[in-house]
Design an enzyme around this catalytic site. Sequence first.
Site, PDB file in Angstrom:
ATOM      1  N   LYS A 188       0.832  -1.207   0.000  1.00  0.00           N
ATOM      2  CA  LYS A 188       0.000   0.000   0.000  1.00  0.00           C
ATOM      3  C   LYS A 188       0.872   1.265   0.000  1.00  0.00           C
ATOM      4  CE  LYS A 188      -3.404  -2.703  -0.222  1.00  0.00           C
ATOM      5  NZ  LYS A 188      -4.548  -3.163   0.498  1.00  0.00           N
TER       6      LYS A 188
HETATM    7  C1  LIG Z   1      -5.543  -4.338   0.876  1.00  0.00           C
HETATM    8  C2  LIG Z   1      -7.015  -4.119   0.917  1.00  0.00           C
HETATM    9  C3  LIG Z   1      -7.782  -4.446   2.044  1.00  0.00           C
HETATM   10  C4  LIG Z   1      -7.232  -5.201   3.207  1.00  0.00           C
HETATM   11  O1  LIG Z   1      -6.180  -4.555   3.826  1.00  0.00           O
HETATM   12  P1  LIG Z   1      -5.312  -5.349   4.927  1.00  0.00           P
HETATM   13  O2  LIG Z   1      -4.593  -4.235   5.634  1.00  0.00           O
HETATM   14  O3  LIG Z   1      -4.400  -6.257   4.194  1.00  0.00           O
HETATM   15  O4  LIG Z   1      -6.268  -6.060   5.804  1.00  0.00           O
HETATM   16  C5  LIG Z   1      -9.121  -4.123   2.045  1.00  0.00           C
HETATM   17  N1  LIG Z   1      -9.692  -3.523   0.999  1.00  0.00           N
HETATM   18  C6  LIG Z   1      -8.998  -3.210  -0.127  1.00  0.00           C
HETATM   19  C7  LIG Z   1      -9.701  -2.513  -1.253  1.00  0.00           C
HETATM   20  C8  LIG Z   1      -7.640  -3.517  -0.204  1.00  0.00           C
HETATM   21  O5  LIG Z   1      -6.951  -3.229  -1.302  1.00  0.00           O
END
Ligand SMILES: *Cc1c(COP(=O)(O)O)cnc(C)c1O
Length: 387
Positions: A188
């Site tokens: 991210k």
């Molecule tokens: C990555 C992601 C999540 C989950 O995030 P985590 O921190 O890995 O639990 C949820 N929604 C979207 C759209 C994502 O890209």
Amino acid sequence: MSSEKEFIVFGAPSIGEEEIKEVEATLRSGWLGTGPKVARFEKEFAEYKGYSASHSAAVNSCTAALHVSMVAAGLAPGDEVITTAMTFCATVSSIIHAGLTPVLADIERDTLNISPDKISEKITPKTRAILLVHFAGRPCNMTAIMALAKTHNLIVIEDCAHAIETKYQGVPAGTFGDFGCFSFYVTKNLATGEGGMVLARDEDKIARVKRLALHGMTKDAWHRFGDKGYKHYQVVECGFKYNMMDIQAALGIHQLKSIEENWTRREQIWQQYQSAFNDLPFTCPSEPTPGDRHAYHLYTILLDNTESSISRDQFLDAMTSEKIGVGVHYLSIPEHPYYQSTFGWKPEDTPIATEVGQNTISLPLSPKMSNEDIQRVISAVKKLIVR
Ligand SMILES: *Cc1c(COP(=O)(O)O)cnc(C)c1O
């Protein structure tokens, strides 16, 4: 190109010396769990989004953030939550974990975001909430969505996993709805390894999120074992184990400091792709809407031109052979067997999301990429996708 070229890792985080030093200092301090660094990260993240510290709660993932938000929203079993068919599975599964009923709405083809018209069609007397995703970092149409929420008295939860830097007409993503949920997973825009954050306008809701994220206890460990004397805790509700550690926050504090610099770099890469791919037989992402701020989390192309020489899945393999990491964001939710068998969802019920899911490819968009890496990606795409 020499044979010793390195693999371009998809979504590689950009970790600097500051992060490494802060993690080391955290380890040497002996305070690894939830403590002063988490409190500082919560405050600084909230301020970045235009809030004070009492509006943020750090947790250990965005999935946890979504789950506790829906519990803290006070919804009842069987209540319907409308969400997008084009998202990561965690968006939908968190609704199920909260004991609620997910309902899918299709997306808009040009923005890849949930369509306000399709939301409207799905509203029933049982609908209580909308869980939207600012896809790839492009803001949803918040004017239309907040108007629907007001008319039908719905809670709004924003999945901001792609949208830390996003603004809709000048207003930060995650501050429109009752809750904004962020991810700090490795790929991210801000990475703490695993990690997440909840923002809420209502301070009492944040207090509840913090309690739910730590066993439903009244006092967190930092306060219990601090130098102000022992304090008994009380369990006031059945909570979860979703708290963030200081080791993660040590990364987050410094990642937040470079968030704008990294955004600028990703914007450059995004624009270079846009101009390089202008004439090729596939669809590039549409330009951000004037007045909005795109977070440039993903650069997704659609291989939707039947005249192109290669199929989507062949292209994924060919890019990997070129030592370029690629991704698929995402197969549409109704393509997965669990949701089909549990809810009877069919891919054709949300045709736009399904078509996009079958044709989409995400190219690398990491601030760590060198100019040479960018040129390698552009050359490989031009070589592989021809009419
Ligand atoms: C990555 C992601 C999540 C989950 O995030 P985590 O921190 O890995 O639990 C949820 N929604 C979207 C759209 C994502 O890209």
